[in-house]
Every structure is written in C-alpha cells, then in structure tokens.
Design a protein around this motif. Structure first.
Motif, PDB file in Angstrom:
ATOM      1  N   GLN A   1       0.834  -1.206   0.000  1.00 53.47           N
ATOM      2  CA  GLN A   1       0.000   0.000   0.000  1.00 53.47           C
ATOM      3  C   GLN A   1       0.869   1.257   0.000  1.00 53.47           C
ATOM      4  O   GLN A   1       0.570   2.238  -0.694  1.00 53.47           O
ATOM      5  CB  GLN A   1      -0.925  -0.003   1.226  1.00 53.47           C
ATOM      6  CG  GLN A   1      -1.909  -1.151   1.265  1.00 53.47           C
ATOM      7  CD  GLN A   1      -2.845  -1.153   0.082  1.00 53.47           C
ATOM      8  OE1 GLN A   1      -3.227  -0.101  -0.438  1.00 53.47           O
ATOM      9  NE2 GLN A   1      -3.227  -2.345  -0.362  1.00 53.47           N
ATOM     10  N   LEU A   2       1.950   1.230   0.756  1.00 54.89           N
ATOM     11  CA  LEU A   2       2.875   2.365   0.752  1.00 54.89           C
ATOM     12  C   LEU A   2       3.521   2.532  -0.615  1.00 54.89           C
ATOM     13  O   LEU A   2       3.650   3.649  -1.136  1.00 54.89           O
ATOM     14  CB  LEU A   2       3.945   2.153   1.827  1.00 54.89           C
ATOM     15  CG  LEU A   2       5.029   3.229   1.948  1.00 54.89           C
ATOM     16  CD1 LEU A   2       4.413   4.567   2.315  1.00 54.89           C
ATOM     17  CD2 LEU A   2       6.082   2.832   2.966  1.00 54.89           C
ATOM     18  N   TRP A   3       3.916   1.424  -1.221  1.00 56.19           N
ATOM     19  CA  TRP A   3       4.527   1.476  -2.553  1.00 56.19           C
ATOM     20  C   TRP A   3       3.530   1.984  -3.590  1.00 56.19           C
ATOM     21  O   TRP A   3       3.878   2.785  -4.454  1.00 56.19           O
ATOM     22  CB  TRP A   3       5.046   0.097  -2.927  1.00 56.19           C
ATOM     23  CG  TRP A   3       5.378  -0.046  -4.376  1.00 56.19           C
ATOM     24  CD1 TRP A   3       4.666  -0.725  -5.323  1.00 56.19           C
ATOM     25  CD2 TRP A   3       6.489   0.528  -5.064  1.00 56.19           C
ATOM     26  NE1 TRP A   3       5.261  -0.617  -6.548  1.00 56.19           N
ATOM     27  CE2 TRP A   3       6.387   0.140  -6.425  1.00 56.19           C
ATOM     28  CE3 TRP A   3       7.561   1.314  -4.673  1.00 56.19           C
ATOM     29  CZ2 TRP A   3       7.307   0.530  -7.370  1.00 56.19           C
ATOM     30  CZ3 TRP A   3       8.491   1.696  -5.620  1.00 56.19           C
ATOM     31  CH2 TRP A   3       8.360   1.312  -6.950  1.00 56.19           C
ATOM     32  N   ALA A   4       2.291   1.518  -3.535  1.00 55.77           N
ATOM     33  CA  ALA A   4       1.286   1.942  -4.507  1.00 55.77           C
ATOM     34  C   ALA A   4       0.993   3.431  -4.393  1.00 55.77           C
ATOM     35  O   ALA A   4       0.620   4.074  -5.382  1.00 55.77           O
ATOM     36  CB  ALA A   4       0.004   1.138  -4.298  1.00 55.77           C
ATOM     37  N   PHE A   5       1.166   4.011  -3.205  1.00 56.54           N
ATOM     38  CA  PHE A   5       0.931   5.446  -3.044  1.00 56.54           C
ATOM     39  C   PHE A   5       2.103   6.268  -3.570  1.00 56.54           C
ATOM     40  O   PHE A   5       1.921   7.355  -4.120  1.00 56.54           O
ATOM     41  CB  PHE A   5       0.688   5.765  -1.567  1.00 56.54           C
ATOM     42  CG  PHE A   5       0.472   7.226  -1.286  1.00 56.54           C
ATOM     43  CD1 PHE A   5      -0.726   7.837  -1.608  1.00 56.54           C
ATOM     44  CD2 PHE A   5       1.479   7.992  -0.694  1.00 56.54           C
ATOM     45  CE1 PHE A   5      -0.932   9.181  -1.350  1.00 56.54           C
ATOM     46  CE2 PHE A   5       1.288   9.326  -0.441  1.00 56.54           C
ATOM     47  CZ  PHE A   5       0.074   9.930  -0.767  1.00 56.54           C
TER      48      PHE A   5
ATOM     49  N   LYS B   1      10.780   5.668 -14.241  1.00 53.01           N
ATOM     50  CA  LYS B   1      10.880   4.256 -14.598  1.00 53.01           C
ATOM     51  C   LYS B   1      12.143   3.630 -14.026  1.00 53.01           C
ATOM     52  O   LYS B   1      12.123   2.505 -13.522  1.00 53.01           O
ATOM     53  CB  LYS B   1      10.850   4.112 -16.126  1.00 53.01           C
ATOM     54  CG  LYS B   1      10.847   2.679 -16.601  1.00 53.01           C
ATOM     55  CD  LYS B   1      10.759   2.607 -18.115  1.00 53.01           C
ATOM     56  CE  LYS B   1      10.761   1.158 -18.592  1.00 53.01           C
ATOM     57  NZ  LYS B   1      10.671   1.083 -20.081  1.00 53.01           N
ATOM     58  N   LYS B   2      13.272   4.359 -14.078  1.00 48.43           N
ATOM     59  CA  LYS B   2      14.529   3.832 -13.556  1.00 48.43           C
ATOM     60  C   LYS B   2      14.470   3.666 -12.041  1.00 48.43           C
ATOM     61  O   LYS B   2      14.994   2.703 -11.482  1.00 48.43           O
ATOM     62  CB  LYS B   2      15.674   4.771 -13.950  1.00 48.43           C
ATOM     63  CG  LYS B   2      17.060   4.214 -13.681  1.00 48.43           C
ATOM     64  CD  LYS B   2      18.124   5.139 -14.227  1.00 48.43           C
ATOM     65  CE  LYS B   2      19.520   4.561 -14.019  1.00 48.43           C
ATOM     66  NZ  LYS B   2      20.573   5.464 -14.555  1.00 48.43           N
ATOM     67  N   GLU B   3      13.830   4.625 -11.354  1.00 52.24           N
ATOM     68  CA  GLU B   3      13.705   4.537  -9.900  1.00 52.24           C
ATOM     69  C   GLU B   3      12.830   3.355  -9.501  1.00 52.24           C
ATOM     70  O   GLU B   3      13.109   2.671  -8.509  1.00 52.24           O
ATOM     71  CB  GLU B   3      13.128   5.840  -9.364  1.00 52.24           C
ATOM     72  CG  GLU B   3      14.061   7.036  -9.528  1.00 52.24           C
ATOM     73  CD  GLU B   3      13.386   8.339  -9.156  1.00 52.24           C
ATOM     74  OE1 GLU B   3      12.138   8.370  -9.139  1.00 52.24           O
ATOM     75  OE2 GLU B   3      14.094   9.324  -8.893  1.00 52.24           O
TER      76      GLU B   3
ATOM     77  N   TYR C   1      12.233  -2.145  -7.186  1.00 60.03           N
ATOM     78  CA  TYR C   1      11.868  -3.559  -7.309  1.00 60.03           C
ATOM     79  C   TYR C   1      13.059  -4.457  -6.975  1.00 60.03           C
ATOM     80  O   TYR C   1      12.921  -5.466  -6.265  1.00 60.03           O
ATOM     81  CB  TYR C   1      11.383  -3.854  -8.724  1.00 60.03           C
ATOM     82  CG  TYR C   1       9.997  -3.350  -9.019  1.00 60.03           C
ATOM     83  CD1 TYR C   1       8.959  -3.504  -8.104  1.00 60.03           C
ATOM     84  CD2 TYR C   1       9.718  -2.713 -10.221  1.00 60.03           C
ATOM     85  CE1 TYR C   1       7.689  -3.032  -8.378  1.00 60.03           C
ATOM     86  CE2 TYR C   1       8.449  -2.234 -10.504  1.00 60.03           C
ATOM     87  CZ  TYR C   1       7.433  -2.403  -9.583  1.00 60.03           C
ATOM     88  OH  TYR C   1       6.183  -1.936  -9.848  1.00 60.03           O
ATOM     89  N   ALA C   2      14.233  -4.113  -7.504  1.00 54.94           N
ATOM     90  CA  ALA C   2      15.423  -4.923  -7.249  1.00 54.94           C
ATOM     91  C   ALA C   2      15.800  -4.894  -5.770  1.00 54.94           C
ATOM     92  O   ALA C   2      16.185  -5.919  -5.192  1.00 54.94           O
ATOM     93  CB  ALA C   2      16.588  -4.421  -8.104  1.00 54.94           C
TER      94      ALA C   2
ATOM     95  N   ALA D   1      15.612  -8.244  -3.259  1.00 54.16           N
ATOM     96  CA  ALA D   1      16.806  -8.804  -2.610  1.00 54.16           C
ATOM     97  C   ALA D   1      16.776  -8.615  -1.100  1.00 54.16           C
ATOM     98  O   ALA D   1      17.359  -9.422  -0.362  1.00 54.16           O
ATOM     99  CB  ALA D   1      18.059  -8.155  -3.185  1.00 54.16           C
ATOM    100  N   ALA D   2      16.111  -7.564  -0.615  1.00 57.22           N
ATOM    101  CA  ALA D   2      16.118  -7.273   0.821  1.00 57.22           C
ATOM    102  C   ALA D   2      15.333  -8.312   1.618  1.00 57.22           C
ATOM    103  O   ALA D   2      15.736  -8.699   2.721  1.00 57.22           O
ATOM    104  CB  ALA D   2      15.565  -5.874   1.082  1.00 57.22           C
ATOM    105  N   VAL D   3      14.216  -8.765   1.078  1.00 56.48           N
ATOM    106  CA  VAL D   3      13.361  -9.699   1.822  1.00 56.48           C
ATOM    107  C   VAL D   3      14.075 -11.031   2.084  1.00 56.48           C
ATOM    108  O   VAL D   3      14.142 -11.487   3.238  1.00 56.48           O
ATOM    109  CB  VAL D   3      12.031  -9.910   1.073  1.00 56.48           C
ATOM    110  CG1 VAL D   3      11.215 -11.011   1.735  1.00 56.48           C
ATOM    111  CG2 VAL D   3      11.233  -8.607   1.052  1.00 56.48           C
TER     112      VAL D   3
END
Length: 300
Positions: free
Chosen positions: A91-95, A102-104, A109-110, A114-116
């Motif tokens: 939800q935070l990402w969708a906001f 596009k590059k950001e 996403y990357a 990798a963090a999870v």
C-alpha cells in the motif's frame, strides 16, 4: 491529481494496511500461547519438579500482575506488523510509485526483491544461534542461585537478535545500491576490505554473547562473503558504466580529455547566400536575380 484526492487515496491505503495488521493481530492473540512457546524454545527450561540451580536450566515466569496481558499484546502486535508487512508495504509502494521515474521503480523492485530474502536469512541464522547464546549466558549463573527469567525479557532478547541479524545482512545490499546510484565505486569499497572485515568480526563478537567463536563466525562469515560479493558486483558495474560512458569516473569539476588530433578537411561545398530581404530576392530593379558586388549580395 488535486491535493484532496491525494489525501483521500492516502487515507484509503492506510486503512487497508491497518485492517491487515489488525486481522493478523487478532489471529496472533488466539495463538499467543503457541507463539510464546515457539519464541522461548531457545531457553533450556527446567522440567516439572526440578528446581533451577546454577546454570543447568531456567524458569520462565511473569514478574508483575500486568505482565501476562502486556506481553501477549506486545507479541500479537509485533506478529501483526511482521506478518502483514507485505500488505502495508505494498500500500505504501502503490501510493509512492506514481511519482517515481521508470529507472527509480526498477531500482526499488530490485532492492525489495533482494532485501526480503536477505533479512529472512539473517533472522533464521539468529534463531539458530539463539539456543547457544542463551545456554552460554545461563551457564554463568553461580551454584546456589536460580535462573528465573521474565518472559517479556526473553521475547525482547529474541526479537532484538532477529532484528540485528536481519539488518546486518542488508549491509551488502546497501553498498550495491550506493554503487548503482553512483555514490560509491567498487574500487573504493575494495580498498576498505581490511577495516570492514575487522569491523564485521568485532560486531559479531559483541552482538553474539557467547564465549566461543562459533557465534561470532556464524554472523561475521556470511556478512564477509556478502560484502565481497557486493564488491565484485560493483566492480563489474563500474566497468560496464565506463564502457558506456568513458567520462563516468570524472568528478563534476574535472574536465574530460579532449582529442586535439588534426583531421583532414573534406571537399568544400558551395552554399548559396540566403536572401532575407525583398531587395535581395528580386533585385533592385524588380528582376529575378539579386545585385552582387565583389561576390556579395549588396543592396546599398
């Protein structure tokens, strides 16, 4: 989008995230006893009828009247935040995502992808080391003394270890992201390897309260491997960046090298004079050819 629409969208997404946390928290309240047993499994509890004497075992207890209630609520809320994190993070990402380039978005996403797994690997390693750490700490109890541990303290220690190990495993990922954004180069990171290894092993010795080197190596070893992996990736990325842009390593105030080698001049093409005023286009006397003087158009 107007400000009111942004605020309305923020309210809706916050509501969805809070509902997910509340739902998981309620489920955790139902299974709170099982969760406590799972998190306190690392403590060598005394069997029924056996009294804790020295460092052989420990008795887990509640020390205050409100401790059972407060510990249950704290554990359930923590479980709700952790388990429901995919929902409220989405939800935070969708906001935020509509305002990113596009590059950001690609970098985000990357980073999340990798963090999870890195955080999960660190948390799992902490859970494996916990029994050794607790056993060593309890073994320091002198004979004639009993180990009566507060359940709240045991849960805090467990969650702190899991959090520290999980965040420690994110260090190489942070270095990679700094390299991708151009803040750090692979050569600079490679030059820090002695200090980084020393710092990692000191950190592992401090954060794992065991007298043997097993716990320290268990934490420092994987982080060291991940660090050199990040350095290798950064060196390859710097080489790719330099191949695409030879001036990528230059500072903002540093001039690039200019190629001053003389080159042969090709065939000179004649270019017709531009006619910008009516007199040049039609001539002084209304003809179709402009008057020229010494090779130049001249109407004066």
């Amino acid at each position: 989008m107007p400000l009111v629409e942004h605020l309305r969208e923020l309210r809706n997404r916050l509501a969805k995230g809070l509902l997910a946390i509340a739902a998981v928290t309620i489920v955790a309240l139902v299974y709170s006893e099982e969760l406590m047993q799972f998190l306190t499994k690392s403590v060598p509890t005394c069997p029924s009828g056996v009294t804790s004497d020295g460092g052989n075992c420990a008795i887990v207890s509640f020390n205050t009247l409100m401790a059972p209630f407060s510990t249950t609520i704290q554990l359930s809320l923590t479980t709700g935040l952790v388990v429901a994190s995919p929902v409220w993070l989405y939800q935070l990402w969708a906001f935020v995502a509509p305002g990113l380039h596009k590059k950001e978005k690609k970098y985000t996403y990357a980073f999340v992808g990798a963090a999870v797994p890195l955080f999960g690997a660190g948390a799992y390693l902490a859970y494996l080391i916990l029994p050794i750490s607790v056993k060593v700490l309890i073994s320091l109890t002198p004979s004639g003394s009993a180990n009566i541990l507060s359940l709240g303290d045991v849960l805090d220690f467990t969650l702190r270890m899991v959090l520290v190990f999980g965040l420690a495993f994110e260090l190489p990922l942070v270095l990679v992201m700094l390299n991708l954004t151009g803040v750090l180069t692979g050569r600079r990171m490679a030059g820090w390897w002695r200090g980084v290894i020393m710092g990692v092993f000191v950190f592992g010795a401090v954060i794992t309260p065991t007298t043997d080197p097993v716990g320290m190596i268990a934490l420092a070893g994987p982080i060291t491997v991940l660090y050199f992996g990040a350095v290798g990736f950064s060196l390859l990325n710097d080489r790719r960046r330099k191949r695409n842009n030879p001036d990528a390593d230059l500072d903002d105030d540093e001039a690039s090298t200019l190629d001053l080698t003389p080159e042969a001049v090709g065939t000179v093409e004649s270019v017709g004079a531009s006619r910008t005023v009516p007199e040049q286009a039609t001539g002084e006397h209304g003809g179709t050819t402009a008057q020229r003087l010494n090779g130049y158009d001249d109407i004066t």
